[in-house]
Scaffold this motif. Structure first.
Motif, PDB file in Angstrom:
ATOM      1  N   PHE A  27      45.096 -17.131-102.251  1.00 43.94           N
ATOM      2  CA  PHE A  27      45.686 -17.802-101.187  1.00 43.94           C
ATOM      3  C   PHE A  27      47.194 -17.647-101.096  1.00 43.94           C
ATOM      4  N   THR A  28      47.912 -17.530-102.142  1.00 38.34           N
ATOM      5  CA  THR A  28      49.303 -17.444-102.305  1.00 38.34           C
ATOM      6  C   THR A  28      49.442 -15.711-101.972  1.00 38.34           C
ATOM      7  N   LYS A  29      48.454 -14.721-102.226  1.00 37.91           N
ATOM      8  CA  LYS A  29      48.968 -13.497-101.984  1.00 37.91           C
ATOM      9  C   LYS A  29      48.722 -13.266-100.584  1.00 37.91           C
ATOM     10  N   LEU A  31      49.568 -15.132 -98.023  1.00 38.35           N
ATOM     11  CA  LEU A  31      50.665 -15.585 -97.589  1.00 38.35           C
ATOM     12  C   LEU A  31      51.615 -14.790 -97.671  1.00 38.35           C
ATOM     13  N   ILE A  32      51.685 -14.059 -98.854  1.00 36.20           N
ATOM     14  CA  ILE A  32      52.779 -12.932 -98.900  1.00 36.20           C
ATOM     15  C   ILE A  32      52.408 -11.759 -98.012  1.00 36.20           C
ATOM     16  N   GLY A  34      50.951 -11.553 -95.608  1.00 37.62           N
ATOM     17  CA  GLY A  34      51.271 -11.755 -94.240  1.00 37.62           C
ATOM     18  C   GLY A  34      52.838 -12.223 -93.469  1.00 37.62           C
ATOM     19  N   SER A  35      53.465 -12.477 -94.661  1.00 35.10           N
ATOM     20  CA  SER A  35      54.763 -12.584 -94.156  1.00 35.10           C
ATOM     21  C   SER A  35      55.884 -11.705 -94.814  1.00 35.10           C
ATOM     22  N   ARG A  52      57.813  -9.071-102.356  1.00 38.92           N
ATOM     23  CA  ARG A  52      56.414  -8.338-102.256  1.00 38.92           C
ATOM     24  C   ARG A  52      56.462  -6.911-102.826  1.00 38.92           C
TER      25      ARG A  52
END
Length: 163
Positions: A27-29, A31-32, A34-35, A52
């Motif tokens: 999930f955290t990856k 988010l990264i 995508g952002s 990133r």
């Protein structure tokens, strides 16, 4: 039969915890990814950045510059480690500290295996630094593996003290 069911129930508990670690890591990856674009840095505090980075190697980018074979090597190593750790959890799940250590390592290893299988590299995004010194970027999976390794050492120290 009751002993075997107890063993399987204990194993299931540890595997569910490992699955939660994998979910948090992925999930955290996501988010990264995508952002952030590769190389982006967002300062959070004076000692912590979100970045990133793509790691094609192992810990601390070991073998990062190899010709590509390392992807399959580390993917296979991660799968083999997961099989072995699951076997160990089935046998020793009643040893709480040991089982926590193995579970954290299992969840972290599989989180990074998923990255290697999907992307060909591991997504790192946590950057800690102080006084111009930067620790290599890492992720939730790496954190779980590190904490698990520390718990393994503590478990062994406790075992040695008892003898």
């Amino acid at each position: 039969m009751a002993g075997k069911q107890g063993t399987n129930a204990g194993l299931l508990q540890w595997l569910l915890i490992a699955a939660l670690i994998i979910l948090a890591d992925q999930f955290t990856k996501i988010l990264i990814i995508g952002s952030f674009r590769l190389g982006d840095v967002h300062r959070v505090t004076g000692f912590f950045d979100l970045v990133r980075a793509h790691n094609y190697g192992a810990a601390f980018s070991f073998l990062h510059g190899a010709s590509g074979w390392q992807r399959w090597f580390f993917l296979g190593l991660g799968v083999a480690a997961a099989v072995f750790i699951t076997w160990m959890l089935r046998r020793h799940g009643h040893q709480r500290l040991f089982a926590w250590a193995l579970t954290l390592i299992l969840g972290g290893a599989l989180g990074n295996v998923i990255d290697r299988a999907i992307h060909g590299y591991v997504v790192d995004f946590i950057q800690v630094h102080a006084g111009g010194w930067y620790f290599p970027a890492f992720n939730v999976a790496d954190s779980a593996i590190t904490i698990g390794a520390i718990l393994l050492i503590l478990d062994e120290l406790r075992r040695v003290r008892r003898t």
